[in-house]
Write an enzyme that holds these catalytic residues in place. Sequence first.
Site, short mmCIF file in Angstrom:
data_model
loop_
_atom_site.label_atom_id
_atom_site.label_comp_id
_atom_site.label_asym_id
_atom_site.label_seq_id
_atom_site.Cartn_x
_atom_site.Cartn_y
_atom_site.Cartn_z
N CYS A 7 0.82 -1.22 0.00
CA CYS A 7 0.00 0.00 0.00
C CYS A 7 0.85 1.27 0.00
O CYS A 7 0.58 2.21 -0.75
CB CYS A 7 -0.96 -0.01 1.19
SG CYS A 7 -0.19 -0.43 2.76
N HIS B 118 -2.67 6.52 4.43
CA HIS B 118 -1.24 6.64 4.69
C HIS B 118 -0.77 8.00 4.19
O HIS B 118 -1.15 8.44 3.10
CB HIS B 118 -0.46 5.55 3.96
CG HIS B 118 -0.67 4.17 4.49
ND1 HIS B 118 -1.32 3.90 5.68
CD2 HIS B 118 -0.28 2.96 3.99
CE1 HIS B 118 -1.33 2.58 5.89
NE2 HIS B 118 -0.71 2.00 4.88
#
Length: 331
Positions: free
Chosen positions: A130, A237
Amino acid sequence: MKKINLAVVGATGMVGRTFLKVLEERQLPIENFYVMASSRSAGSKLTFNGKEYTVEELTEHSFDKPIDIALFSAGGGTSEKFAPIAAAHGCIVIDNSSQWRMDPEVPLVVPEVNPEDIAWHKNIIANPNCSTIQAMVALKPLDDKYKIKRVVYSTYQAVSGAGMAGWKDLENGLKGEAPKKFPHPIANNCLPHIDVFLDNGYTKEEMKMVNETRKILHNDEMRVTATTVRVPVFDCHSESINIEFEKPFEMDDLLETLKNAPGVVLQNNSEANEYPLAVDVAGHDEVYIGRVRRDDSVESGVNIWVVADNIRKGAATNAVQIAEEIIKNMQ
């Protein structure tokens, strides 16, 4: 457009459920749809496009029926065992685990970055980590134009990257409960520790970013280093990326390059306090970039701030985009 038979493996997990949501939103041409998971989840019900489906137990015979594409998000061990079985039956597996990412026989793909690599798959395609995915969307246009010499990653990663257990640790930790997933409390804390520590002192997550960056950008010599940190944020994130180029750049030109890059939203107005924030980016598929500024400590360098939804673009959406590329080539 050709209609396909599609399966989601690990359908009841956090990424698996997001697969269903993204597939609904993007309206892939699906004829027959299957949801699979471990024996623990078998028999439960999931709704997709207004229809209820019963979760099947994943077994060695799950791919005896004709399935064109399978989206896997069930962990490395499951992928190691079942992806080759699916592939042997002619099914193209798009795998979200780390199992196949560094296999030289398996393409590692971000569709905005290296869609051409899909062409050499042998029925297994790896979805990158990710934190790597969002970085690649930001770095590729800059690498094409200025040639990247060195990258320094510092990440601020949401607890959802550790699955439902990570999410619960933050949720419960805010109530004063002890952690179960993380080695220390994540509530009101930052943990410079994602995945296991390796002999070189780096974590597995940090080395994933290093190695996957080189593979996706086709540059084994690129100098890359990373520090990955888990922060008390539920979704998205954030990354501070320091980039050193081989070639000089003009800031206006670099900003225009990012603004026009596929999958990027440039949000770079410091005077108005506008820059990407996790709370705003959650639920979106684009990669948001801001705080763009020259790094005067090197001859040709820049700092950028990059934020993306780690469960969507960082996992489910990226895999579905790969499926879309495959379907296009089926015509």
